[in-house]
Motif scaffolding. Structure first.
Motif, short mmCIF file in Angstrom:
data_model
loop_
_atom_site.label_atom_id
_atom_site.label_comp_id
_atom_site.label_asym_id
_atom_site.label_seq_id
_atom_site.Cartn_x
_atom_site.Cartn_y
_atom_site.Cartn_z
N PHE A 162 0.50 -0.03 12.32
CA PHE A 162 0.16 0.76 11.14
C PHE A 162 -0.89 1.84 11.45
O PHE A 162 -1.47 2.42 10.55
CB PHE A 162 -0.34 -0.17 10.02
N PHE A 169 3.58 -10.51 2.70
CA PHE A 169 3.60 -9.20 2.03
C PHE A 169 2.18 -8.78 1.63
O PHE A 169 1.81 -7.61 1.77
CB PHE A 169 4.52 -9.25 0.82
N LYS A 170 1.39 -9.73 1.14
CA LYS A 170 0.01 -9.42 0.76
C LYS A 170 -0.80 -9.09 2.01
O LYS A 170 -1.64 -8.18 2.01
CB LYS A 170 -0.61 -10.59 0.00
N TYR A 171 -0.54 -9.84 3.08
CA TYR A 171 -1.23 -9.59 4.36
C TYR A 171 -0.94 -8.17 4.85
O TYR A 171 -1.87 -7.43 5.21
CB TYR A 171 -0.76 -10.62 5.38
N ILE A 172 0.32 -7.78 4.85
CA ILE A 172 0.71 -6.44 5.29
C ILE A 172 0.06 -5.38 4.40
O ILE A 172 -0.38 -4.33 4.88
CB ILE A 172 2.24 -6.28 5.28
N ASN A 173 -0.01 -5.65 3.12
CA ASN A 173 -0.60 -4.69 2.19
C ASN A 173 -2.09 -4.48 2.48
O ASN A 173 -2.60 -3.35 2.38
CB ASN A 173 -0.40 -5.18 0.75
N TYR A 174 -2.79 -5.56 2.84
CA TYR A 174 -4.19 -5.44 3.22
C TYR A 174 -4.33 -4.54 4.45
O TYR A 174 -5.23 -3.69 4.51
CB TYR A 174 -4.78 -6.83 3.53
N LYS A 224 -12.98 -5.40 2.64
CA LYS A 224 -12.07 -6.47 2.24
C LYS A 224 -12.07 -7.54 3.32
O LYS A 224 -12.39 -7.26 4.48
CB LYS A 224 -10.65 -5.94 2.04
N ASN A 249 1.37 -15.60 2.73
CA ASN A 249 1.90 -14.51 1.93
C ASN A 249 1.93 -13.26 2.80
O ASN A 249 0.99 -12.47 2.82
CB ASN A 249 1.04 -14.30 0.68
N ARG A 290 -2.18 -2.28 5.53
CA ARG A 290 -1.70 -0.93 5.23
C ARG A 290 -2.77 -0.09 4.52
O ARG A 290 -2.87 1.11 4.75
CB ARG A 290 -0.44 -1.03 4.35
N LYS A 291 -3.58 -0.74 3.67
CA LYS A 291 -4.52 0.01 2.84
C LYS A 291 -5.91 0.17 3.45
O LYS A 291 -6.80 0.72 2.82
CB LYS A 291 -4.65 -0.68 1.47
N THR A 292 -6.10 -0.28 4.67
CA THR A 292 -7.43 -0.16 5.27
C THR A 292 -7.46 0.96 6.30
O THR A 292 -6.42 1.50 6.70
CB THR A 292 -7.85 -1.50 5.92
#
Length: 341
Positions: free
Chosen positions: A90, A58-63, A35, A56, A65-67
């Motif tokens: 994280f 929240f979207k940044y944190i989600n990226y 990603k 954004n 968090r999921k890596t």
């Protein structure tokens, strides 16, 4: 199951860092789920890749968090520190590549950078000069060059094809700039030096050489571009040099040329130099940093020496046997998987 890698930096814009991240993403995609967070200006973004400038959070944190691993190529100090901090919070593996020190102005800047990098699991610098200045024992020196995938490169614009066709009896010398930046109050990429070389070609009635200089964007210092065009027109140099003021596949232009010039007055590990060598083209570069062995050096900011080196080497090809693509893959796989290189 494939591990996930998040690349952060200028991705959609055209420049050395952008080229590196694009090629790295392509190189990794068979072994990792890749990603990208793009830090380019919104006007440069492709509209698909998530752009940090949209703010954004929240979207940044989600990226993040999921890596599994984050590879940071950011050039802005405070943003780089923020990425490292969030990654560590994280519990992600954090890799940072330092491509250049052009934004480092003071001893305090170096101190802050060193202390920021202490929190990264892996530190990559692209040249020995950067390594010596930062003096971080665990830093790895890995040149930024990655082999291009020619099939994915766009075709050259018709205007450039026509330019090459109309000069097919001449030797083509090319150079490029991301934008017309100044460093130490001088043209960083040496556009002015190539114009001086064009003057000497005209004065010596040497019509066998044509210079093509590519500037990717005019968003900075457009007045310099206007000044250069005025000089070219006033001195009647258009037969000897043409400036292309928009992005194109410089790799494909390298394939069409006879010699490449890198006339910067400061540098990291210039991808342009290594690309020229990779494609067996002679490349002349300023002596501001240690260059690859096959590069031909000229004295920094000395257009007479640059002219001489061009004349001496315009007909001399380079020979290089490049590393297999698998070797480049293994270097980065080991960074993300906690293995030793």
């Amino acid at each position: 199951m494939k591990r996930k890698v998040l690349l952060i930096g200028h991705y959609c814009a055209t420049g050395g860092v952008s080229v590196h991240i694009n090629r790295l993403a392509t190189l990794l995609k068979k072994n990792f789920i890749v990603k990208v967070i793009d830090e380019s200006r919104l006007i440069d973004n492709d509209g698909v890749t998530f752009n940090l400038r949209r703010k954004n959070i929240f979207k940044y944190i989600n990226y993040i968090r999921k890596t599994d691993a984050i590879h940071i190529h950011t050039t802005v100090a405070i943003i780089r520190f923020f990425h490292i901090l969030i990654g560590r919070l994280f519990f992600k593996r954090v890799v940072v590549t330092i491509h250049s020190l052009t934004t480092i102005k003071t001893a305090m800047d170096i101190f802050l950078l060193r202390n920021t990098l202490r929190f990264a699991h892996e530190i990559v610098v692209v040249s020995n000069e950067i390594n010596q200045i930062l003096n971080i024992p665990k830093a790895r020196i890995i040149p930024a060059f990655l082999p291009p995938k020619i099939g994915s490169e766009p075709e050259l614009p018709i205007e450039v094809k026509n330019l090459l066709e109309s000069n097919k009896t001449k030797k083509i010398v090319i150079s490029n700039a991301y934008r017309l930046n100044l460093f130490n109050k001088e043209d960083l990429y040496g556009t002015d030096l190539l114009i001086e070389v064009a003057k000497k070609l005209k004065n010596n009635k040497n019509k066998e050489i044509k210079i093509i200089f590519v500037i990717t964007t005019l968003e900075v210092n457009k007045h310099l571009y206007d000044r250069y065009l005025n000089i070219i027109n006033k001195e009647q140099l258009s037969e000897y040099i043409t400036i292309i003021p928009y992005p194109l596949s410089f790799v494909k232009l390298i394939q069409k040329c006879d010699l490449v010039v890198r006339a910067t007055n400061t540098d990291g590990d210039a991808i342009t130099v290594r690309e020229a060598i990779y494609f067996n083209k002679p490349v002349i570069a300023s002596d501001v940093v240690v260059r690859p062995k096959k590069a031909i050096l000229f004295k920094n900011r000395d257009y007479d020496d640059l002219y001489s080196k061009i004349i001496e080497n315009i007909n001399i090809p380079n020979i290089l046997i490049g590393q297999p693509l698998s070797e480049y893959k293994n270097i980065y796989k080991r960074l993300y998987l906690k293995e030793e290189i």
